[in-house]
Design an enzyme around this catalytic site. Structure first.
Site, mmCIF file in Angstrom:
data_model
loop_
_atom_site.group_PDB
_atom_site.id
_atom_site.type_symbol
_atom_site.label_atom_id
_atom_site.label_comp_id
_atom_site.label_asym_id
_atom_site.label_seq_id
_atom_site.Cartn_x
_atom_site.Cartn_y
_atom_site.Cartn_z
ATOM 1 N NE ARG A 91 -3.677 0.235 2.275
ATOM 2 C CZ ARG A 91 -4.731 0.279 1.462
ATOM 3 N NH1 ARG A 91 -5.046 -0.758 0.750
ATOM 4 N NH2 ARG A 91 -5.458 1.367 1.363
ATOM 5 C CG ASN A 107 10.085 -0.121 0.495
ATOM 6 O OD1 ASN A 107 9.600 -1.159 0.937
ATOM 7 N ND2 ASN A 107 9.920 0.259 -0.760
ATOM 8 C CG HIS A 109 12.085 -0.784 -5.305
ATOM 9 N ND1 HIS A 109 10.720 -0.848 -5.461
ATOM 10 C CD2 HIS A 109 12.603 -0.590 -6.542
ATOM 11 C CE1 HIS A 109 10.427 -0.691 -6.744
ATOM 12 N NE2 HIS A 109 11.549 -0.532 -7.416
ATOM 13 C CB SER A 136 17.608 -0.099 -3.861
ATOM 14 O OG SER A 136 18.188 -0.194 -5.136
ATOM 15 C CG ASP A 145 9.840 2.621 -5.139
ATOM 16 O OD1 ASP A 145 9.706 2.285 -3.952
ATOM 17 O OD2 ASP A 145 9.229 2.064 -6.072
#
Length: 188
Positions: A91, A107, A109, A136, A145
């Site tokens: 989300r 995060n 990615h 990453s 991102d």
């Protein structure tokens, strides 16, 4: 004292599992304080429960986004969370939520950012004819991102790769990279 991390997941949570397994080391500078999900039936929640990690689940269906995020925020703060690690959380977080946790959300990615932000990263790398793919870990900002890249791991793209075979190899790299980068992040 170890930093308290809250992990947000939407599914199986294999990156959450890698973070949790690394956290049990006496040398780890963080502990997983809670695993939260937008999907009450997410398999990763059951894994967390079986490993003694507190969980929180709230479906956002039928709720205003602000109300849903307020519930997640209360659960994280109630667990004493200092840093949030997104691990397959599918989300988009609102700008308000990101602002409340500014500089404290990371995060993982599945691309070598800034290449291939968003979805379908493996297929896009194959289609572009790249020789390297990877993953990453970055700081979450309001830009998708787009935050500071904290660490990357490269994975060679093989001539017979499909999006699925590449995804499997990148996921293995994610499991090695994320715990290391999170440990560095919480101690900086």
């Amino acid at each position: 004292m170890k930093a308290k991390v809250g992990v947000l997941i939407s599914g199986r949570g294999s990156n959450m599992m890698a973070l949790a397994e690394a956290a049990v080391s006496p040398a780890a500078p963080y502990t997983i304080a809670i695993v939260a999900s937008d999907k009450p039936d997410a398999p990763g929640l059951e894994w967390a429960r079986q490993h003694g990690i507190p969980t929180f689940a709230q479906s956002p269906k039928g709720m205003p986004k602000a109300e849903y995020e307020a519930a997640i925020d209360r659960a994280l703060r109630g667990a004493g969370v200092e840093t949030i690690a997104l691990a397959g959380y599918m989300r988009l977080l609102s700008d308000d939520f990101v602002a409340r946790w500014r500089g404290r959300i990371v995060n993982i990615h599945p691309s070598l950012l800034p290449k291939y932000k968003g979805l379908d990263t493996h297929a896009r790398a194959i289609e572009a004819g790249d020789s390297l793919a990877g993953c990453s870990v970055h700081v979450v900002t309001e830009e998708l991102d787009g935050g500071e890249v904290l660490g990357q791991a490269e994975v060679p793209l093989l001539s017979d790769d499909t999006a699925a075979t590449l995804a499997d190899r990148v996921l293995a790299a994610e499991h090695r990279l994320y715990p290391q980068v999170l440990a560095d992040f919480v101690t900086r």
